[in-house]
Design a protein around this motif. Structure first.
Motif, short mmCIF file in Angstrom:
data_model
loop_
_atom_site.label_atom_id
_atom_site.label_comp_id
_atom_site.label_asym_id
_atom_site.label_seq_id
_atom_site.Cartn_x
_atom_site.Cartn_y
_atom_site.Cartn_z
N CYS A 1 0.83 -1.20 0.00
CA CYS A 1 0.00 0.00 0.00
C CYS A 1 0.87 1.25 0.00
N PHE A 2 1.92 1.25 0.81
CA PHE A 2 2.80 2.43 0.87
C PHE A 2 3.55 2.62 -0.45
N ARG A 3 4.06 1.52 -1.03
CA ARG A 3 4.79 1.64 -2.29
C ARG A 3 3.91 2.18 -3.41
N GLU A 4 2.65 1.73 -3.43
CA GLU A 4 1.80 2.05 -4.56
C GLU A 4 0.98 3.32 -4.37
N THR A 5 0.77 3.76 -3.13
CA THR A 5 -0.07 4.93 -2.88
C THR A 5 0.62 6.00 -2.06
N GLY A 6 1.74 5.65 -1.40
CA GLY A 6 2.40 6.60 -0.51
C GLY A 6 1.70 6.76 0.82
N ARG A 7 0.73 5.92 1.10
CA ARG A 7 -0.05 6.02 2.34
C ARG A 7 0.33 4.89 3.29
N GLN A 8 0.50 5.23 4.55
CA GLN A 8 0.88 4.25 5.56
C GLN A 8 -0.37 3.72 6.24
N LEU A 9 -0.87 2.61 5.73
CA LEU A 9 -2.03 1.95 6.30
C LEU A 9 -1.64 0.53 6.68
N SER A 10 -2.05 0.09 7.86
CA SER A 10 -1.86 -1.31 8.21
C SER A 10 -2.80 -2.16 7.37
N ALA A 11 -2.57 -3.45 7.35
CA ALA A 11 -3.46 -4.34 6.61
C ALA A 11 -4.90 -4.21 7.13
N LYS A 12 -5.06 -4.07 8.43
CA LYS A 12 -6.39 -3.92 9.02
C LYS A 12 -7.04 -2.61 8.59
N GLU A 13 -6.27 -1.54 8.59
CA GLU A 13 -6.80 -0.24 8.17
C GLU A 13 -7.16 -0.25 6.69
N LEU A 14 -6.33 -0.88 5.88
CA LEU A 14 -6.63 -0.97 4.46
C LEU A 14 -7.93 -1.76 4.23
N ALA A 15 -8.10 -2.83 4.98
CA ALA A 15 -9.32 -3.64 4.84
C ALA A 15 -10.57 -2.82 5.17
N MET A 16 -10.47 -1.97 6.19
CA MET A 16 -11.61 -1.14 6.58
C MET A 16 -11.94 -0.09 5.53
N ALA A 17 -10.95 0.25 4.70
CA ALA A 17 -11.15 1.30 3.69
C ALA A 17 -11.64 0.77 2.35
N LEU A 18 -11.74 -0.55 2.20
CA LEU A 18 -11.98 -1.12 0.88
C LEU A 18 -13.27 -0.62 0.23
N ASN A 19 -14.33 -0.47 0.99
CA ASN A 19 -15.62 -0.12 0.41
C ASN A 19 -15.74 1.35 0.01
N SER A 20 -14.84 2.18 0.53
CA SER A 20 -14.98 3.62 0.30
C SER A 20 -13.77 4.27 -0.37
N ASP A 21 -12.70 3.52 -0.56
CA ASP A 21 -11.45 4.10 -1.04
C ASP A 21 -10.98 3.34 -2.28
N PRO A 22 -11.12 3.93 -3.47
CA PRO A 22 -10.73 3.22 -4.70
C PRO A 22 -9.25 2.83 -4.73
N ALA A 23 -8.38 3.67 -4.16
CA ALA A 23 -6.95 3.35 -4.16
C ALA A 23 -6.67 2.11 -3.32
N SER B 1 -7.85 -0.94 -5.15
CA SER B 1 -6.95 -1.34 -6.22
C SER B 1 -5.74 -2.10 -5.68
N VAL B 2 -5.17 -1.60 -4.58
CA VAL B 2 -4.04 -2.29 -3.93
C VAL B 2 -4.45 -3.70 -3.53
N PHE B 3 -5.63 -3.82 -2.94
CA PHE B 3 -6.06 -5.12 -2.45
C PHE B 3 -6.31 -6.10 -3.60
N LYS B 4 -6.84 -5.61 -4.69
CA LYS B 4 -7.08 -6.50 -5.83
C LYS B 4 -5.76 -7.06 -6.37
N ARG B 5 -4.71 -6.23 -6.39
CA ARG B 5 -3.41 -6.72 -6.85
C ARG B 5 -2.82 -7.71 -5.85
N TYR B 6 -3.07 -7.48 -4.57
CA TYR B 6 -2.65 -8.46 -3.54
C TYR B 6 -3.34 -9.81 -3.80
N VAL B 7 -4.63 -9.77 -4.08
CA VAL B 7 -5.37 -11.02 -4.30
C VAL B 7 -4.84 -11.75 -5.53
#
Length: 302
Positions: free
Chosen positions: A200-222, A225-231
């Motif tokens: 997430c940091f490499r691709e967006t410059g944002r420091q989010l933990s995996a848990k924080e990123l998961a909570m943002a999935l429904n409202s944050d397109p960036a 996108s990171v999560f889809k590439r992880y999958v």
């Protein structure tokens, strides 16, 4: 001690250390967790001892102790090897805990404990062959066939996290740096919880933990996108397992397994990487929680 009705299991993780107490029928009597003291072997020993003594004080009896670790005990040296909690490497953990707790201690790989739990009476109970994956601070796995762990003369059966991530280019391999194991491009460097945060940091410059990123999935397109590439990378890794073992089910554990969107996205891409272009293997969430391995650790004493 072998006849004790109380079985204590410890799951020693990179982030937390958890204890469970089971009676002779497998009924949970007690559960507690504490943060793992990172990088300090003796503090780790002290923490495990504290959890055991507190559990026994509450329950009023002494129990057997099994410990699941993010590594394994070398058959050659009797010391810990292959641990992503690197302070454990080369240490006589089993003997040190036995001395501190004045009893025999059984130690096994945490992913082996996880797959034993899930294959026994969890999400893999209805299948003859189960590949159990931990997507946590590290990435590990274990293999159960007909309810028993696959024999492992080197103690590394299922150590999928330290195979190279397939179908990536040199730039992707270089971006993750070198793994603690000494290799570069390990699956763990792409699929662990910290790896998801680093991606997430490499691709967006944002420091989010995996848990924080998961909570943002429904409202944050960036984040989405990171999560889809992880999958996609997870599907590549799992396809290697299927091409090699073709297990009847793959059960996911560890903190990342709590992201429910995984189970919606994986079926769309997994078949693209499996030999033959199709895949009917169920990829399922654990039944006993992301730290299901703590139950398997307790059952190291049958």
């Amino acid at each position: 001690m072998n006849g004790s009705a109380l079985r204590l299991g410890i799951d020693l993780g990179g982030t937390k250390t958890e204890i469970i107490a089971l009676d002779s029928n497998g009924v949970e009597l007690y559960r507690q967790r504490m943060m793992t003291v990172k990088g300090d072997y003796y503090a780790t020993l002290s923490g495990i001892k504290q959890l055991v003594l507190e559990a026994e004080s509450v329950l009023g009896q002494q129990g057997t102790v099994g410990v699941g670790i993010p590594g394994t005990i070398s058959e050659v040296t009797g010391r810990v090897k292959n641990a992503n909690s690197t302070c454990l490497i080369g240490q006589p953990l089993r003997e040190d805990l036995a001395q501190q707790l004045s009893r025999e201690i059984r130690v096994a790989n945490d992913a082996d404990c996880f797959v034993s739990s899930e294959a026994g009476d969890g999400a893999g109970a209805d299948y003859d062959s189960v590949f159990g994956v931990i997507l946590g601070t590290g990435v590990g796995a274990g293999v159960s066939v007909h309810g028993r762990l696959l024999p492992s003369p080197n103690g590394v059966a299922g150590e999928w996290g330290h195979n190279p991530m397939p179908w990536i280019d040199d730039a992707q391999r270089t971006a993750v740096g070198r793994c603690y194991c000494g290799q570069q491009g390990c699956i763990e460097q792409f699929l662990s919880g910290p790896a998801l945060a680093a991606r997430c940091f490499r691709e967006t410059g944002r420091q989010l933990s995996a848990k924080e990123l998961a909570m943002a999935l429904n409202s944050d397109p960036a984040a989405d996108s990171v999560f889809k590439r992880y999958v996609l990378d997870l599907c590549k890794g799992l396809a290697h397992v299927i091409n090699l073992l073709d297990p009847q089910v793959i059960v996911l554990g560890g903190g990342v397994s709590n992201i429910d969107r995984l189970y919606d996205l994986i079926p769309d891409s997994l078949g693209d990487y499996v030999f033959g272009g199709e895949c009917s293997t169920p990829i399922v969430k654990n039944r006993h929680g992301d730290s299901s391995g703590v139950r398997g650790a307790a059952w190291l004493w049958p």
